[in-house]
Design a protein around this motif. Structure first.
Motif, mmCIF file in Angstrom:
data_model
loop_
_atom_site.group_PDB
_atom_site.id
_atom_site.type_symbol
_atom_site.label_atom_id
_atom_site.label_comp_id
_atom_site.label_asym_id
_atom_site.label_seq_id
_atom_site.Cartn_x
_atom_site.Cartn_y
_atom_site.Cartn_z
ATOM 1 N N GLU A 212 0.825 -1.211 0.000
ATOM 2 C CA GLU A 212 0.000 0.000 0.000
ATOM 3 C C GLU A 212 0.861 1.263 0.000
ATOM 4 O OE1 GLU A 212 -2.896 0.302 3.277
ATOM 5 O OE2 GLU A 212 -4.100 -1.085 2.064
ATOM 6 N N ASN A 213 0.567 2.181 -0.900
ATOM 7 C CA ASN A 213 1.261 3.471 -0.995
ATOM 8 C C ASN A 213 2.746 3.393 -1.319
ATOM 9 O OD1 ASN A 213 -1.147 4.825 -0.262
ATOM 10 N ND2 ASN A 213 -0.717 4.348 1.897
ATOM 11 N N VAL A 214 3.236 2.224 -1.738
ATOM 12 C CA VAL A 214 4.653 2.130 -2.129
ATOM 13 C C VAL A 214 4.735 2.296 -3.641
ATOM 14 C CG1 VAL A 214 6.740 0.711 -2.114
ATOM 15 C CG2 VAL A 214 5.060 0.495 -0.255
ATOM 16 N N SER A 215 5.395 3.357 -4.097
ATOM 17 C CA SER A 215 5.414 3.585 -5.546
ATOM 18 C C SER A 215 6.771 3.321 -6.195
ATOM 19 C CB SER A 215 4.949 5.009 -5.858
ATOM 20 O OG SER A 215 5.751 5.914 -5.145
ATOM 21 N N ASP A 216 7.838 3.286 -5.399
ATOM 22 C CA ASP A 216 9.159 3.072 -5.985
ATOM 23 C C ASP A 216 9.300 1.617 -6.470
ATOM 24 O OD1 ASP A 216 12.044 4.003 -6.297
ATOM 25 O OD2 ASP A 216 12.262 2.140 -5.171
ATOM 26 N N PRO A 217 9.622 1.428 -7.764
ATOM 27 C CA PRO A 217 9.653 0.068 -8.320
ATOM 28 C C PRO A 217 10.601 -0.880 -7.592
ATOM 29 C CG PRO A 217 10.056 1.698 -10.046
ATOM 30 C CD PRO A 217 9.944 2.448 -8.776
ATOM 31 N N GLU A 218 11.773 -0.382 -7.224
ATOM 32 C CA GLU A 218 12.724 -1.253 -6.533
ATOM 33 C C GLU A 218 12.220 -1.649 -5.154
ATOM 34 O OE1 GLU A 218 15.588 -2.848 -7.515
ATOM 35 O OE2 GLU A 218 14.819 -2.242 -9.455
ATOM 36 N N LYS A 219 11.569 -0.667 -4.469
ATOM 37 C CA LYS A 219 11.019 -0.983 -3.138
ATOM 38 C C LYS A 219 9.916 -2.013 -3.276
ATOM 39 C CE LYS A 219 12.024 3.110 -0.438
ATOM 40 N NZ LYS A 219 11.638 4.521 -0.561
ATOM 41 N N LYS A 220 9.085 -1.863 -4.316
ATOM 42 C CA LYS A 220 8.001 -2.836 -4.534
ATOM 43 C C LYS A 220 8.586 -4.230 -4.714
ATOM 44 C CE LYS A 220 4.850 -1.530 -7.670
ATOM 45 N NZ LYS A 220 4.439 -0.864 -8.937
ATOM 46 N N ARG A 221 9.611 -4.333 -5.556
ATOM 47 C CA ARG A 221 10.251 -5.633 -5.793
ATOM 48 C C ARG A 221 10.791 -6.235 -4.497
ATOM 49 N NH1 ARG A 221 12.271 -7.779 -10.566
ATOM 50 N NH2 ARG A 221 11.584 -6.679 -12.417
ATOM 51 N N LYS A 222 11.454 -5.380 -3.693
ATOM 52 C CA LYS A 222 12.059 -5.879 -2.442
ATOM 53 C C LYS A 222 10.983 -6.388 -1.493
ATOM 54 C CE LYS A 222 16.590 -4.018 -2.247
ATOM 55 N NZ LYS A 222 16.744 -2.787 -3.058
ATOM 56 N N ILE A 223 9.872 -5.621 -1.393
ATOM 57 C CA ILE A 223 8.785 -6.021 -0.491
ATOM 58 C C ILE A 223 8.187 -7.351 -0.940
ATOM 59 C CG2 ILE A 223 6.409 -5.436 0.212
ATOM 60 C CD1 ILE A 223 7.358 -2.471 0.240
ATOM 61 N N GLU A 227 8.477 -10.645 1.354
ATOM 62 C CA GLU A 227 7.216 -11.193 1.860
ATOM 63 C C GLU A 227 7.024 -12.629 1.371
ATOM 64 O OE1 GLU A 227 5.825 -9.691 4.116
ATOM 65 O OE2 GLU A 227 3.905 -10.699 4.358
ATOM 66 N N PHE A 228 7.461 -12.877 0.139
ATOM 67 C CA PHE A 228 7.354 -14.233 -0.399
ATOM 68 C C PHE A 228 8.145 -15.207 0.475
ATOM 69 C CE2 PHE A 228 8.590 -17.866 -2.826
ATOM 70 C CZ PHE A 228 7.415 -18.200 -3.460
ATOM 71 N N ILE A 229 9.367 -14.804 0.802
ATOM 72 C CA ILE A 229 10.203 -15.682 1.637
ATOM 73 C C ILE A 229 9.557 -15.893 3.005
ATOM 74 C CG2 ILE A 229 12.421 -15.775 2.869
ATOM 75 C CD1 ILE A 229 13.598 -14.418 0.302
ATOM 76 N N GLY A 319 2.715 -7.007 -10.305
ATOM 77 C CA GLY A 319 3.168 -5.888 -9.476
ATOM 78 C C GLY A 319 4.071 -4.931 -10.239
ATOM 79 N N VAL A 320 4.837 -5.452 -11.207
ATOM 80 C CA VAL A 320 5.711 -4.544 -11.973
ATOM 81 C C VAL A 320 4.941 -3.861 -13.103
ATOM 82 C CG1 VAL A 320 7.823 -5.848 -11.475
ATOM 83 C CG2 VAL A 320 6.618 -6.275 -13.597
ATOM 84 N N ARG A 321 3.775 -4.389 -13.462
ATOM 85 C CA ARG A 321 3.019 -3.832 -14.595
ATOM 86 C C ARG A 321 1.878 -2.926 -14.144
ATOM 87 N NH1 ARG A 321 3.042 -9.633 -17.730
ATOM 88 N NH2 ARG A 321 5.311 -9.662 -18.036
ATOM 89 N N CYS A 322 1.651 -2.903 -12.843
ATOM 90 C CA CYS A 322 0.694 -1.975 -12.267
ATOM 91 C C CYS A 322 1.585 -0.864 -11.705
ATOM 92 C CB CYS A 322 -0.078 -2.683 -11.154
ATOM 93 S SG CYS A 322 -1.378 -1.691 -10.438
ATOM 94 N N LEU A 323 1.792 0.187 -12.508
ATOM 95 C CA LEU A 323 2.849 1.159 -12.201
ATOM 96 C C LEU A 323 2.512 1.993 -10.971
ATOM 97 C CD1 LEU A 323 3.813 2.371 -15.803
ATOM 98 C CD2 LEU A 323 4.543 0.330 -14.557
ATOM 99 N N GLY A 324 3.557 2.467 -10.311
ATOM 100 C CA GLY A 324 3.357 3.285 -9.114
ATOM 101 C C GLY A 324 2.794 2.439 -7.981
ATOM 102 N N ALA A 325 2.130 3.111 -7.024
ATOM 103 C CA ALA A 325 1.563 2.387 -5.882
ATOM 104 C C ALA A 325 0.370 1.555 -6.370
ATOM 105 C CB ALA A 325 1.128 3.382 -4.807
ATOM 106 N N ILE A 326 0.395 0.277 -6.028
ATOM 107 C CA ILE A 326 -0.634 -0.645 -6.539
ATOM 108 C C ILE A 326 -1.983 -0.379 -5.857
ATOM 109 C CG2 ILE A 326 -1.321 -3.091 -6.625
ATOM 110 C CD1 ILE A 326 1.739 -3.718 -6.711
ATOM 111 N N THR A 327 -3.012 -0.238 -6.679
ATOM 112 C CA THR A 327 -4.367 -0.165 -6.119
ATOM 113 C C THR A 327 -5.151 -1.344 -6.680
ATOM 114 O OG1 THR A 327 -5.232 1.152 -7.958
ATOM 115 C CG2 THR A 327 -4.331 2.374 -6.067
#
Ligand code: XMP
Length: 435
Positions: A212-223, A227-229, A319-327
């Protein structure tokens, strides 16, 4: 064991994979191993008929010239040494010949005349040998596998089901960023058709909350990765008596992550991650295969062609194709438009011609008009590219009527969308994905 094998020892040559593939093209199974493999470990590999010690320009580590365990030279295997000087061995070729034909000729003479190997490499034999090796490695213990439904994890699952049946525990984590019908398909193929021991975890809500509210692509990937692990680890802790972890590692993953004699291209997303107290022994039956061979292995094991030949899909999914913060509304727009695109590509026969195709939804709206009223909604961007190695890519020139039909369907069927665009950019300057 059904297959003979030629071992290639990597002493810093850049053509190890070419040589490995050439040996396989001549009908004999080959494996590449690091230069410092011990004689003991080497001699436990099945059915070695000969060894190629493949030297090259990357033959210094920390300034010291590398060599193989000297015992290997004296162990009695037929050995061919290329581009490497060793006091132990004088019969060597200075370098590989110039042309492919000449290289094949050198290999043919070594493999068949010197080593007397049989050309018995094929997917049926490979699969049967792997089943035997897995049984030997695992015994009556349990094996855990994160089954995403991608090509590699699916083929590993099918192979392990064949080898050890219910001793394999598959965990499928739905991170909420799957394509439409993807998790359902994993359950259908593995649980219903192959009777696998499959645990399905719907973690969608958890992932969406974290994102929620995370828009940076690298941060999204890291999260998403972290979380997967975490989810996988939680599931692993609930299970008892697991001793092994199966992974769909394939040879290009190893090369890209860097070998002892070559630096990394990119870090490999399947390796590592679990905490220290959850370190299992690894089962990696596809370790020595290239992608096309993994697909052939999947077909041999009876997996559906659609699963085995599917296009690449990033680990962080939509998640990478829903740009910016995912809604939720934009995620649904990506998922639904992607499903329409895939359906129409299949109808038009483009699924067999185009390497990768998907839709993207950016995080801005524009004005349109719908039902005689002003609308303020999102665009959908279509991307369809061809490539050989994903390093460069060109766009596919789709026929207008196909694009018009897809556009029409997206505008009519997908909520919150009022425009469809087609991305004409090659890579470079663009990348294949938008993110
Ligand atoms: P780019 O966007 O860098 O993508 O041109 C190159 C290829 O890599 C895929 N891709 C991924 N594959 N995990 C994967 O397994 C990932 O995290 C990932 N990110 C991008 C992308 O779809 C394209 O085929």
């Amino acid at each position: 064991m059904k297959q003979d094998m030629i071992v290639i020892l990597d002493l810093g040559s850049r053509n190890n994979t070419d040589i490995a593939r050439a040996v396989r093209n001549l009908g004999v199974y080959s494996e590449i191993h690091p230069h410092d493999i011990s004689l003991d470990k080497l001699s436990r590999l099945p059915n070695i008929k000969g060894i190629i010690i493949n030297g090259g320009e990357n033959n210094l580590i920390d300034g010291v010239r590398i060599d193989v365990d000297h015992g290997i030279y004296a162990a009695g295997y037929p050995i061919m040494v290329v581009n490497h000087e060793s006091a132990e061995y004088v019969n060597r070729i200075k370098n590989w010949p110039e042309t492919e034909e000449e290289i094949y000729e050198v290999l043919r003479i070594f493999i068949f005349n010197t080593c007397h190997a049989e050309p018995n490499w094929n997917m049926k034999n490979f699969t049967e040998d792997q089943v035997e090796l897995i049984k030997k490695q695992v015994g009556d213990k349990k094996v855990l596998l994160a089954l995403s439904g991608g090509v590699d994890s699916s083929v590993v699952a099918a192979l392990l089901i064949k080898a050890i049946g219910k001793q394999l525990v598959c965990v499928h984590v739905n991170h909420g960023l799957m394509r439409k019908g993807e998790s359902e398909n994993v359950i259908e193929v593995f649980k219903n058709q192959m009777d696998a021991n499959l645990i399905y975890v719907d973690a969608s809500e958890r992932f969406l909350k974290k994102l929620e509210n995370v828009s940076d692509p690298e941060k999204k990937r890291k999260i998403i990765g972290a979380e997967f692990i975490r989810v996988f680890e939680e599931e692993a802790r609930k299970l008892e008596g697991i001793e092994f972890l199966a992974q769909g590692t394939i040879y290009p993953d190893i090369v890209e992550s860097g070998t002892k004699t070559a630096s990394a291209v990119k870090s490999h997303h399947n390796v590592g991650g679990l905490p220290d107290d959850l370190q299992f022994s690894l089962v990696e039956p596809l370790y020595h295969l290239f992608k096309d061979e993994v697909r052939a292995c999947g077909i041999e094991l009876g997996l559906p062609a659609t699963m085995v030949n599917r296009q690449p899909f990033p680990g962080p999914g939509l998640g990478v194709r829903c740009l910016g913060a995912i809604t939720r509304e934009r995620l649904e727009a990506v998922r639904e438009s992607d499903a329409i695109l895939r359906e129409e590509f299949e109808i038009a026969g483009l699924d067999k011609r185009v390497w990768q195709y998907f839709t993207v939804v950016p995080d801005f709206k524009s004005v349109g008009v719908k039902n005689h009223a002003r609308s303020f909604e999102y665009p959908v961007i279509i991307r369809a590219i061809n490539t050989v190695d994903a390093m460069t890519a060109s766009i596919e020139q789709i026929d207008w009527p196909v694009l018009m039909k897809i556009t029409d369907r997206i505008l009519n069927e997908v909520p919150n969308v009022n425009r469809v665009c087609y991305d004409l950019s090659p890579k470079p300057c663009a990348t294949i994905e938008w993110e």
